[in-house]
Motif scaffolding. Structure first.
Motif: not given
Ligand SMILES: [Zn+2]
Length: 249
Positions: A82-85, A64-65, A105-115
């Motif tokens: 998140g992960l800059i994927g 994660i960045t 595309d930045i992938f956050g760690d958490g449920a949709p609607g929370t990051v």
């Protein structure tokens, strides 16, 4: 056919034979070089990193960045954690030569609607009437004075499209509302508008302006800018480090 070619070749003077051989070799080497170039253009380790993100949730923290301030000397904030994927110019469909990814595309760690997703830079925000999961912000280009650019943020809705995760302050039809850098825009989602969802993330891109004042079509690479100098990080496939991406040192 082949025999005729052979006898013609033998009738050529020595220098002519040498020329034919050289041309043949040159053509082969040229085609080989072209093939290697095209192949190298399809290679990027982004797909493998993204797969790791989804298959090994326990290892996510290391990828994660997080950025609370812009990188030294750079104007933009990373708009979400998140992960800059997938990077700029990455093959958009896995290993496709001709379609390139127009942003990050930045992938956050958490449920949709929370990051949370925030404005990368101050500007005027617009959300068109039909936009369920996207907003766009118009900026004076901090790196090219006198130019206008736009930052585009999308996938901020639930997978089924029933819930938008865009902040209440920006309902559909919002036009040219001033936002400061860091203003909350909404939250990461996994909506993909009917396309195959690759999991929850923010798609973020920097888009060129039309001469008339609107934004260009974001889905074409040529209409977008390499985000690296704006964020002060290596964010295109030519410079991806083999570790989590952070500020250039
Ligand atoms: Zn994307």
């Amino acid at each position: 056919m082949l025999n005729r070619a052979r006898s013609r070749f033998r009738r050529l003077p020595r220098w002519g034979q040498a020329l034919v051989v050289l041309l043949g070799l040159g053509g082969t080497v040229g085609l080989g070089t072209l093939a290697v170039f095209l192949y190298s253009q399809t290679q990027s380790n982004s797909g493998a990193v993204i797969r790791r993100w989804f298959t090994d949730p326990a290892g996510r923290r290391a990828l994660i960045t997080t950025l609370r301030e812009p990188c030294p000397g750079a104007p933009f904030l990373l708009p979400t954690d998140g992960l800059i994927g997938l990077l700029w110019r990455d093959p958009a469909v896995p290993y496709h030569i001709f379609r390139r990814h127009t942003g990050l595309d930045i992938f956050g760690d958490g449920a949709p609607g929370t990051v949370p997703v925030v404005a990368a830079y101050a500007g005027y925000l617009t959300r068109l009437d039909g936009w369920l999961s996207s907003v766009i912000i118009r900026h004076d280009d901090p790196l090219r004075p006198g130019h206008t650019i736009w930052t585009y943020y999308t996938h901020m809705a639930s997978r089924d499209g029933r819930t938008s995760y865009i902040a209440d302050a920006f309902p559909p039809g919002t036009s040219e509302v001033w936002v400061e850098q860091g203003t909350l825009l909404g939250y990461q989602g996994d909506y993909s508008g009917g396309a195959l969802s690759v999991g929850m993330h923010l798609h973020f891109s920097i888009v060129e302006s039309e001469p008339g004042g609107s934004f260009k079509n974001e889905s074409h690479l040529a209409n977008t800018l390499d985000p690296s100098p704006y964020l002060g990080m290596p964010l295109n496939i030519n410079s991806r480090p083999a570790r989590p991406i952070t500020c250039r040192s």
